[in-house]
Design an enzyme around this catalytic site. Structure first.
Site, PDB file in Angstrom:
ATOM      1  N   LYS A 125     -23.065   8.747   0.488  1.00 58.64           N
ATOM      2  CA  LYS A 125     -23.473   7.817   0.559  1.00 58.64           C
ATOM      3  C   LYS A 125     -22.514   6.316   0.607  1.00 58.64           C
ATOM      4  O   LYS A 125     -22.366   5.639   1.620  1.00 58.64           O
ATOM      5  CB  LYS A 125     -24.620   7.921   0.556  1.00 58.64           C
TER       6      LYS A 125
ATOM      7  N   ARG B 197     -16.632   8.201 -13.286  1.00 62.27           N
ATOM      8  CA  ARG B 197     -17.704   7.901 -13.860  1.00 62.27           C
ATOM      9  C   ARG B 197     -18.208   8.090 -14.962  1.00 62.27           C
ATOM     10  O   ARG B 197     -17.621   9.896 -15.073  1.00 62.27           O
ATOM     11  CB  ARG B 197     -18.249   7.467 -12.832  1.00 62.27           C
TER      12      ARG B 197
ATOM     13  N   ARG C 151     -35.396   5.932  -4.087  1.00 62.44           N
ATOM     14  CA  ARG C 151     -35.261   7.260  -4.658  1.00 62.44           C
ATOM     15  C   ARG C 151     -35.971   7.870  -5.108  1.00 62.44           C
ATOM     16  O   ARG C 151     -35.911   9.240  -6.180  1.00 62.44           O
ATOM     17  CB  ARG C 151     -34.066   7.208  -5.565  1.00 62.44           C
TER      18      ARG C 151
ATOM     19  N   ARG D 258     -14.132  12.743  -6.884  1.00 65.29           N
ATOM     20  CA  ARG D 258     -14.081  11.206  -6.859  1.00 65.29           C
ATOM     21  C   ARG D 258     -13.635  10.377  -8.102  1.00 65.29           C
ATOM     22  O   ARG D 258     -13.789  10.886  -9.855  1.00 65.29           O
ATOM     23  CB  ARG D 258     -15.489  11.361  -7.256  1.00 65.29           C
TER      24      ARG D 258
ATOM     25  N   ARG E 163     -28.300  14.769 -12.197  1.00 68.27           N
ATOM     26  CA  ARG E 163     -28.597  13.648 -11.043  1.00 68.27           C
ATOM     27  C   ARG E 163     -29.285  15.007 -10.141  1.00 68.27           C
ATOM     28  O   ARG E 163     -29.840  14.064  -9.427  1.00 68.27           O
ATOM     29  CB  ARG E 163     -27.928  12.988 -10.463  1.00 68.27           C
TER      30      ARG E 163
HETATM   31  P1  ADP Z   1     -22.104   9.595  -2.580  1.00 65.26           P
HETATM   32  O1  ADP Z   1     -22.199   7.754  -2.821  1.00 65.26           O
HETATM   33  O2  ADP Z   1     -22.886  10.392  -1.649  1.00 65.26           O
HETATM   34  O3  ADP Z   1     -22.702   9.660  -4.033  1.00 65.26           O
HETATM   35  P2  ADP Z   1     -19.207   9.079  -2.173  1.00 65.26           P
HETATM   36  O4  ADP Z   1     -19.484   7.639  -1.300  1.00 65.26           O
HETATM   37  O5  ADP Z   1     -18.871   8.060  -3.559  1.00 65.26           O
HETATM   38  O6  ADP Z   1     -20.699   9.980  -2.798  1.00 65.26           O
HETATM   39  O7  ADP Z   1     -18.855  10.513  -2.402  1.00 65.26           O
HETATM   40  C1  ADP Z   1     -17.885  11.276  -2.996  1.00 65.26           C
HETATM   41  C2  ADP Z   1     -16.779  11.657  -3.363  1.00 65.26           C
HETATM   42  O8  ADP Z   1     -16.700  12.508  -1.998  1.00 65.26           O
HETATM   43  C3  ADP Z   1     -15.398  10.599  -3.618  1.00 65.26           C
HETATM   44  O9  ADP Z   1     -14.726  11.091  -3.727  1.00 65.26           O
HETATM   45  C4  ADP Z   1     -15.005  10.107  -1.966  1.00 65.26           C
HETATM   46  O10 ADP Z   1     -14.098   9.747  -1.890  1.00 65.26           O
HETATM   47  C5  ADP Z   1     -14.817  11.766  -1.419  1.00 65.26           C
HETATM   48  N1  ADP Z   1     -16.261  12.042   0.429  1.00 65.26           N
HETATM   49  C6  ADP Z   1     -16.728  10.600   0.659  1.00 65.26           C
HETATM   50  N2  ADP Z   1     -17.032  11.522   2.453  1.00 65.26           N
HETATM   51  C7  ADP Z   1     -15.781  12.226   2.446  1.00 65.26           C
HETATM   52  C8  ADP Z   1     -15.565  13.440   3.834  1.00 65.26           C
HETATM   53  N3  ADP Z   1     -16.219  12.859   4.750  1.00 65.26           N
HETATM   54  N4  ADP Z   1     -14.807  14.374   3.338  1.00 65.26           N
HETATM   55  C9  ADP Z   1     -14.028  14.449   1.856  1.00 65.26           C
HETATM   56  N5  ADP Z   1     -14.507  13.390   1.160  1.00 65.26           N
HETATM   57  C10 ADP Z   1     -14.971  12.479   1.421  1.00 65.26           C
HETATM   58  P1  ADP Z   2     -25.060   8.862  -8.137  1.00 66.83           P
HETATM   59  O1  ADP Z   2     -25.967   8.983  -6.194  1.00 66.83           O
HETATM   60  O2  ADP Z   2     -24.042   9.664  -8.017  1.00 66.83           O
HETATM   61  O3  ADP Z   2     -26.523   9.194  -8.765  1.00 66.83           O
HETATM   62  P2  ADP Z   2     -25.434   5.821  -8.199  1.00 66.83           P
HETATM   63  O4  ADP Z   2     -24.247   5.649  -8.266  1.00 66.83           O
HETATM   64  O5  ADP Z   2     -26.305   6.193  -6.775  1.00 66.83           O
HETATM   65  O6  ADP Z   2     -25.003   7.530  -8.473  1.00 66.83           O
HETATM   66  O7  ADP Z   2     -26.599   5.650  -9.752  1.00 66.83           O
HETATM   67  C1  ADP Z   2     -25.871   5.932 -10.304  1.00 66.83           C
HETATM   68  C2  ADP Z   2     -27.447   5.873 -11.498  1.00 66.83           C
HETATM   69  O8  ADP Z   2     -28.081   4.438 -11.543  1.00 66.83           O
HETATM   70  C3  ADP Z   2     -27.905   7.013 -11.435  1.00 66.83           C
HETATM   71  O9  ADP Z   2     -28.159   8.529 -12.298  1.00 66.83           O
HETATM   72  C4  ADP Z   2     -29.385   6.283 -12.091  1.00 66.83           C
HETATM   73  O10 ADP Z   2     -29.084   6.487 -13.576  1.00 66.83           O
HETATM   74  C5  ADP Z   2     -28.650   4.927 -11.704  1.00 66.83           C
HETATM   75  N1  ADP Z   2     -29.725   4.291 -10.789  1.00 66.83           N
HETATM   76  C6  ADP Z   2     -29.045   3.919  -9.523  1.00 66.83           C
HETATM   77  N2  ADP Z   2     -30.560   4.129  -8.015  1.00 66.83           N
HETATM   78  C7  ADP Z   2     -31.394   3.864  -8.741  1.00 66.83           C
HETATM   79  C8  ADP Z   2     -32.474   4.128  -8.440  1.00 66.83           C
HETATM   80  N3  ADP Z   2     -33.046   3.790  -7.300  1.00 66.83           N
HETATM   81  N4  ADP Z   2     -34.047   4.559  -8.995  1.00 66.83           N
HETATM   82  C9  ADP Z   2     -33.427   4.835  -9.983  1.00 66.83           C
HETATM   83  N5  ADP Z   2     -32.338   5.174 -11.195  1.00 66.83           N
HETATM   84  C10 ADP Z   2     -30.876   4.342  -9.806  1.00 66.83           C
END
Ligand code: ADP
Ligand code: ADP
Ligand code: ZN
Length: 223
Positions: A18, A163, A94, A131, A174
């Site tokens: 995303k 992270r 979410r 990541r 999560r």
């Molecule tokens: P999300 O926001 O849904 O948690 P991220 O955009 O942070 O996902 O992507 C998770 C990890 O996967 C990152 O390290 C990113 O660089 C990698 N990634 C994202 N899209 C792709 C893809 N199409 N193929 C391989 N790796 C990807």
């Molecule tokens: P991921 O998709 O990998 O969980 P994010 O970067 O989107 O990572 O979010 C990191 C953290 O921030 C989540 O685990 C949660 O604690 C908080 N967070 C982010 N967006 C929301 C949301 N819409 N509602 C509740 N908590 C959130």
């Protein structure tokens, strides 16, 4: 075609891509990319009150309470030209209460499309394990796709690190919460006729093209 960019939500589990795709889409359409996780990480980094409030939830992989998240989103959507220009929401809503509140905030300027970016959990876990994120601008990399210079961000020159909440334990929590709290949003948006699916497996470039194609179809239908 509408004369503004899309009002778009990207749904998808942790590791679906995303963040990666939302930044590209925001750049492509010249719209705001609002990632609640990025806002919270920046607040923690800057040592603000908000950062202090949210850190204990984030460290454990728990969701930040709806009122706090909604407050942040409401502020951005009402105090910027996001609604006029368009936006990509990533990581929000979410929960169903967040989705309902978003409808109230947007009122007469509703969402154009909600895209479920779907990847199997095994792939998502592999992506999360590798990541790495810029501490400053939050650009996302992967051990298989690192910055040009040794873990220094290509965009802003800051450190690129893992992270704090990308530990196995916090990630499992999560993903569990995603199934319980976020999966119901798929049905919520399907009932509103807003849902589209895009396959998140494969090359980032191909996924981006599928996303743009999906947005274009919806924006043309709406125009
Ligand atoms: P999300 O926001 O849904 O948690 P991220 O955009 O942070 O996902 O992507 C998770 C990890 O996967 C990152 O390290 C990113 O660089 C990698 N990634 C994202 N899209 C792709 C893809 N199409 N193929 C391989 N790796 C990807
Ligand atoms: P991921 O998709 O990998 O969980 P994010 O970067 O989107 O990572 O979010 C990191 C953290 O921030 C989540 O685990 C949660 O604690 C908080 N967070 C982010 N967006 C929301 C949301 N819409 N509602 C509740 N908590 C959130
Ligand atoms: Zn950076």
């Amino acid at each position: 075609m509408s004369d503004r960019g899309p009002h778009l939500v990207l749904l998808g589990k942790q590791g679906a891509g995303k963040g990666t795709q939302a930044s590209r889409l925001a750049e492509h359409y010249g719209v705001i990319h609002l990632a609640t996780g990025d806002v919270f990480r920046a607040a923690i980094n800057e040592g603000t009150e908000l950062g202090f409030e949210v850190q204990r939830y984030m460290d454990r992989g728990e969701l930040v309470p709806d009122e706090i998240v909604i407050g942040v989103v409401r502020e951005v959507l009402t105090n910027s030209d996001a609604v006029k220009r368009g936006f990509v929401l990533d990581g929000f809503p979410r929960t169903v209460p967040q989705a309902k509140e978003l409808e109230r905030v947007l009122a007469d300027f509703p969402l154009d499309v909600v895209i479920d970016l779907d990847v199997p959990t095994e792939i998502a876990l592999h992506r999360i394990a590798g990541r790495r994120v810029c501490v400053q601008c939050q650009t996302t990399y992967h051990v298989d796709n690192p910055p040009k210079e040794d873990w220094i961000c290509d965009v802003c020159g800051s450190d690129v690190v893992q992270r704090d909440d990308d530990t196995e334990e916090a990630v499992m929590r999560r993903l569990e919460l995603w199934e319980i709290q976020t999966l119901p949003l798929i049905h919520f948006y399907r009932r509103r006729g807003l849902l589209a699916h895009v396959d998140g497996i494969g090359d980032s470039e191909d996924v981006f093209e599928s996303l743009v194609a999906t947005v274009e179809v919806r924006m043309t239908e709406d125009a």
